[in-house]
Design an enzyme around this catalytic site. Structure first.
Site, PDB file in Angstrom:
ATOM      1  N   HIS A  69       0.845  -1.191   0.000  1.00 19.98           N
ATOM      2  CA  HIS A  69       0.000   0.000   0.000  1.00 19.98           C
ATOM      3  C   HIS A  69       0.885   1.247   0.000  1.00 19.98           C
ATOM      4  O   HIS A  69       2.084   1.190   0.308  1.00 19.98           O
ATOM      5  CB  HIS A  69      -0.900   0.018   1.234  1.00 19.98           C
ATOM      6  CG  HIS A  69      -0.127  -0.041   2.521  1.00 19.98           C
ATOM      7  ND1 HIS A  69       0.536   1.043   3.055  1.00 19.98           N
ATOM      8  CD2 HIS A  69       0.118  -1.076   3.361  1.00 19.98           C
ATOM      9  CE1 HIS A  69       1.138   0.706   4.167  1.00 19.98           C
ATOM     10  NE2 HIS A  69       0.918  -0.576   4.376  1.00 19.98           N
ATOM     11  N   ASP A 324       3.928  -4.555   3.707  1.00 19.98           N
ATOM     12  CA  ASP A 324       5.389  -4.581   3.629  1.00 19.98           C
ATOM     13  C   ASP A 324       5.969  -5.961   3.921  1.00 19.98           C
ATOM     14  O   ASP A 324       6.931  -6.381   3.280  1.00 19.98           O
ATOM     15  CB  ASP A 324       6.007  -3.543   4.562  1.00 19.98           C
ATOM     16  CG  ASP A 324       5.626  -3.731   6.025  1.00 19.98           C
ATOM     17  OD1 ASP A 324       4.542  -4.288   6.298  1.00 19.98           O
ATOM     18  OD2 ASP A 324       6.403  -3.300   6.901  1.00 19.98           O
TER      19      ASP A 324
END
Length: 453
Positions: A69, A324
């Site tokens: 994101h 991540d």
């Protein structure tokens, strides 16, 4: 979405871009060395190759991107650290000097915590719109006026929002009519190939990076604390954790406000490199190449990516959004870091190619391109790209532009899957795995829901 809205989105990154450009005459830009807390930037080349230069006699016939994101506001836990630190400053009697002269007036830059925490920031909106526009330009042949574009998102608000904003950048005013987000939800660990966050389904997954990271904390943080504390006269006594928080704030405040944070000016280059290395240790030993089972979570998904590259589907571009940890797991499985020396927790390894800032910044992405080549090198090849930098595969870079022959890359990925065993085995799960059906090629499954941008 009208044209004025699109132009507004395209301009969102301009102030921060200008701040970065002001450092162009220097060799060091702090915003490119904050690990997972860096705003997105194109990674430096480690191969001498330009992503925009396709080898002669070759064309990119397919590309698949998996992205974190974009830049966001802090999560509630991190925000509590910001507010606690702010309250400590307000309760103290002191004078700050030099690089810390702003400290008394500093306050957290989150204006509306209830609405903003954990959500994408304005800086993130700009990153995503530009990402969509960049891929539209990069792969012009993959789009026609009649094209419909489906992108994938892990079932989480900021990843869904990332997919939606990406589509507005990719499709422009046609996003609502021709764009769809496929939200992937899987609570069944036996169908992990249908997940963009398989670590959530694995009881054996643990981030065990603390023993390595804390060793490095004890080395790199005390000298910084000693130096910075001398800039304060009074009863405000900083802690080592607040030094690290100040570097974290540099990245977050910069992308939230669109201008470089005052915190960025506090730190010396070598101090920031120490913080960056701490991030590297966290990712390497938490869910990367040094994490064993915990670093293997995206191997099956990588297998699905490669299988899609080799199938006969016409669509030339796939894009998915996750987090991540998954980007780091995927990057660690690609083969570009195979044979990399384990990171030393007591000394920075200056010659390392594994740098979290170049892998998992906000909106960090991993891409595989299939190149179809003619002439002397006729065949199908895979090119690996991390944040716009070409990364050759270790032991398989004899193709055009240091690419890897598709068939050889398929064998390399299968070898990795065989090495780790099935997801059920390494996660300690019981039961027989069902037939694998990847969402990349089959949307007609119960855990996939479709929404408009």
């Amino acid at each position: 979405m009208n044209i004025s809205s699109l132009l507004f989105l395209a301009s969102l990154s301009t102030p921060l871009a200008a701040a970065e450009a002001s450092d162009s005459k220097k060799d060091f830009n702090i915003l490119h060395h904050l690990g997972g807390n860096s705003p997105w930037f194109p990674a430096p080349s480690i191969s001498g190759l330009d992503i925009n230069t396709i080898p002669s006699d070759c064309k990119v016939s397919k590309a698949i991107y998996t992205s974190r994101h974009a830049s966001r506001f802090p999560d509630p836990g991190a925000y509590n650290e910001w507010t606690t630190f702010h309250q400590k400053i307000q309760n103290a009697t002191f004078e700050a000097h030099g690089e810390l002269s702003f400290l008394k007036s500093w306050k957290p830059v989150v204006e509306y915590p209830t609405e903003q925490l954990a959500q994408l920031s304005i800086g993130g909106w700009g990153e995503l719109f530009n990402f969509g526009a960049t891929l539209r330009r990069r792969y012009l042949a993959f789009w026609t006026p009649e094209s419909n574009k489906t992108v994938f998102a892990n079932n989480y608000p900021r990843t869904i929002s990332s997919a939606q904003l990406f589509l507005h950048g990719y499709l422009g005013p046609q996003a609502s009519a021709h764009g769809t987000v496929a939200v992937v939800t899987s609570s069944n660990p036996l169908s992990l190939s249908n997940s963009l966050a398989p670590s959530d389904l694995c009881p054996m997954y643990h981030d065990n990076s603390d023993p390595w990271a804390t060793q490095w904390d004890a080395i790199y943080l005390p000298p910084i604390l000693e130096r910075v504390q001398k800039l304060i006269k009074g009863d405000l006594k900083l802690q080592q954790s607040e030094i690290a928080l100040g570097m974290y704030l540099c990245g977050f405040e910069s992308q939230i406000t669109g201008k470089k944070s005052e915190w960025c000016g506090v730190w010396r280059e070598q101090e920031v490199r120490g913080y960056e290395y701490r991030q590297d240790l966290r990712y390497w030993y938490g869910n990367g190449s040094g994490a064993g089972v915990s670093g293997s979570m995206m191997v099956e998904y990588l297998g699905d990516m490669v299988a899609w590259l080799d199938n006969g589907e016409d669509e030339g571009l796939k894009v998915a959004f996750t987090h991540d940890g998954q980007i780091n797991q995927l990057a660690s499985a690609l083969g570009v870091f195979d044979g990399h020396a384990a990171l030393n927790p007591r000394k920075i390894m200056e010659n390392r190619t594994y740098k979290s800032s170049n892998i998992t910044p906000m909106r960090g992405n991993v891409a595989l391109e299939r190149m179809d080549c003619t002439g002397k090198a006729a065949g199908k090849y895979v090119r690996v790209i991390l944040n716009d930098a070409v990364y050759p595969v270790v032991g398989c870079q004899d193709g055009p532009g240091k690419s890897c022959e598709l068939e050889k890359y398929q064998a390399l990925v299968k070898e990795k899957m065989d090495k780790f065993g099935s997801f059920q085995e390494r996660c300690g799960l019981n039961g027989t795995a069902p037939v694998r059906k990847s969402f990349l090629v089959d949307l007609d499954q119960a855990f996939v829901s479709l929404i408009k941008p």
